[in-house]
Design an enzyme around this catalytic site. Sequence first.
Site, PDB file in Angstrom:
ATOM      1  N   ASN A  64       0.941   0.715   6.151  1.00 19.65           N
ATOM      2  CA  ASN A  64       1.423  -0.007   4.977  1.00 19.65           C
ATOM      3  C   ASN A  64       2.219  -1.198   5.467  1.00 19.65           C
ATOM      4  O   ASN A  64       3.160  -1.038   6.238  1.00 19.65           O
ATOM      5  CB  ASN A  64       2.306   0.908   4.115  1.00 19.65           C
ATOM      6  N   GLY A  65       1.819  -2.399   5.048  1.00 17.99           N
ATOM      7  CA  GLY A  65       2.575  -3.567   5.460  1.00 17.99           C
ATOM      8  C   GLY A  65       1.698  -4.768   5.715  1.00 17.99           C
ATOM      9  O   GLY A  65       0.591  -4.884   5.182  1.00 17.99           O
TER      10      GLY A  65
ATOM     11  N   GLY B  62      13.148 -15.353  -2.686  1.00 13.70           N
ATOM     12  CA  GLY B  62      14.384 -15.628  -1.963  1.00 13.70           C
ATOM     13  C   GLY B  62      15.260 -14.408  -1.778  1.00 13.70           C
ATOM     14  O   GLY B  62      16.421 -14.534  -1.380  1.00 13.70           O
TER      15      GLY B  62
ATOM     16  N   ASP C 143      -5.734  -6.468   9.529  1.00 12.35           N
ATOM     17  CA  ASP C 143      -4.620  -6.156  10.424  1.00 12.35           C
ATOM     18  C   ASP C 143      -4.453  -4.652  10.658  1.00 12.35           C
ATOM     19  O   ASP C 143      -3.837  -4.242  11.637  1.00 12.35           O
ATOM     20  CB  ASP C 143      -3.316  -6.765   9.912  1.00 12.35           C
TER      21      ASP C 143
ATOM     22  N   CYS D  62       0.852  -1.185   0.000  1.00 13.99           N
ATOM     23  CA  CYS D  62       0.000   0.000   0.000  1.00 13.99           C
ATOM     24  C   CYS D  62       0.887   1.233   0.000  1.00 13.99           C
ATOM     25  O   CYS D  62       2.106   1.140  -0.012  1.00 13.99           O
ATOM     26  CB  CYS D  62      -0.912  -0.005   1.226  1.00 13.99           C
TER      27      CYS D  62
ATOM     28  N   ARG E 114      -4.731   1.745  -1.199  1.00 13.42           N
ATOM     29  CA  ARG E 114      -4.839   0.385  -0.651  1.00 13.42           C
ATOM     30  C   ARG E 114      -4.713  -0.700  -1.705  1.00 13.42           C
ATOM     31  O   ARG E 114      -5.320  -0.616  -2.775  1.00 13.42           O
ATOM     32  CB  ARG E 114      -6.179   0.232   0.074  1.00 13.42           C
ATOM     33  N   LEU E 115      -3.925  -1.698  -1.385  1.00  9.29           N
ATOM     34  CA  LEU E 115      -3.912  -2.975  -2.098  1.00  9.29           C
ATOM     35  C   LEU E 115      -4.567  -3.987  -1.167  1.00  9.29           C
ATOM     36  O   LEU E 115      -4.059  -4.249  -0.077  1.00  9.29           O
ATOM     37  CB  LEU E 115      -2.482  -3.408  -2.426  1.00  9.29           C
TER      38      LEU E 115
ATOM     39  N   ILE F 219      -5.303  -7.167   0.563  1.00  4.34           N
ATOM     40  CA  ILE F 219      -4.676  -8.470   0.785  1.00  4.34           C
ATOM     41  C   ILE F 219      -5.310  -9.191   1.969  1.00  4.34           C
ATOM     42  O   ILE F 219      -5.594 -10.381   1.903  1.00  4.34           O
ATOM     43  CB  ILE F 219      -3.153  -8.306   1.008  1.00  4.34           C
ATOM     44  N   ILE F 220      -5.523  -8.465   3.075  1.00  3.65           N
ATOM     45  CA  ILE F 220      -6.186  -9.017   4.253  1.00  3.65           C
ATOM     46  C   ILE F 220      -7.479  -8.242   4.493  1.00  3.65           C
ATOM     47  O   ILE F 220      -7.459  -7.007   4.503  1.00  3.65           O
ATOM     48  CB  ILE F 220      -5.269  -8.939   5.487  1.00  3.65           C
TER      49      ILE F 220
END
Length: 406
Positions: A75-76, A372, A100, A2, A49-50, A52-53
């Site tokens: 953001n996170g 990774g 969250d 975000c 906003r993206l 995700i939750i």
Amino acid sequence: MCGLAGEFRRDGSRADVSAVERMAATMSDRGPDDSGVWSQGPTALGHRRLKIIDLSAASGQPIVDAAAGLTGVFNGCIYNYRELRAELQAKGHRFFSSGDSEVVVKAYAEWGLDFVDHLIGMFAVAISERDTGRLVLARDRLGIKPLYLAESPGVVRFASTLPALLAGGGIDTTIDRVALAHYLSFHSIVPPPRTILAGVTKLPPATVRVYEADGSTHERVYWDPAFGRAAERAGWSERDWQDALLDSLTTAVRRRMVADVPVGVLLSGGLDSSLVVALLAGEGQARSGLATFSIGFDAVGGREGDEFVYSDLVAKTFGTDHHQIRVPTGDLLPPLEAAVSAMSEPMVSHDCVAFWLLSQEVAKHVKVVQSGQGADEILGGYHWYPPLAGVDREQALETYAKAFFD
């Protein structure tokens, strides 16, 4: 991913909401799903906003908790948000969302400036207190999520990207000569709090900074890793270390499965990303259609431009929904400008365009991927680390500098 932005006035005037709106608008690529702006007196907060939750509108931001007198942008991702939510509910807090973001605000309501000590995850946070007029900024322990600042005697502005601050206007864009020296000698890295621009700084990792209504500022570094040897591990065998590493990696991968959307993997075919796929498969992720993505290029000068033979093997072994992305040499130059524009700060890497192209393709399928990245830094994978194993601590800095500095 975000994007957040905001302004805090210290000259008695009201916040410039239009400037915050301009700043937030530049981050539509970070947050294409929703947007919001909030203001009260000297403070304004903006968000992209993206989802995700908690994909519902209830987790839209800025988050306003009228009962607690708090408004926040975040953001996170907080990996332990479900556990924290249950703990906070037991303490009497009531929730209107299942995400969250609200957990972060409620955690601040319960623990004040110590709220960061309870968060496991990656985050940049801004919280405004209605009753005191203070603004609180915080960043995760490793500084995974960015938070840029532009400060002057009358105003503080902050955002998830440096270009967002520029969109607000009034930024000193002259080059910070010390930062430039770092950039040219330290593999294109400008350590916090500096940036390449004199008028922009970064909030350092693991830092909570408070701007009080009277104009004063104070901060706390809430985490400082210890690099000494732990006495309780002095007798560990090689197998003990292997087991501990596997346990830590499994925990890290499991935590990052926290999402209400599918989670994929950037699979290069190397050790790091292949291990992530294997651990996700061990957690049952492959059974739900784990998507993996690999990118490859044309062979040049007799050198192969891809590692598909390895990534294909890993994908086949664990039964992933695998996507091969082949990029002809002629397609590399056109997206160069777009790749540079996507950077918050200038950086150097031969694979920047590759990552940009890969991300463009991945975004058509999933919103979240594990990768990774960072393994070489933690596990000593680059050529400048092994020489350090054979020298005394007093010689380590000189040895490292000789191998690493440009």
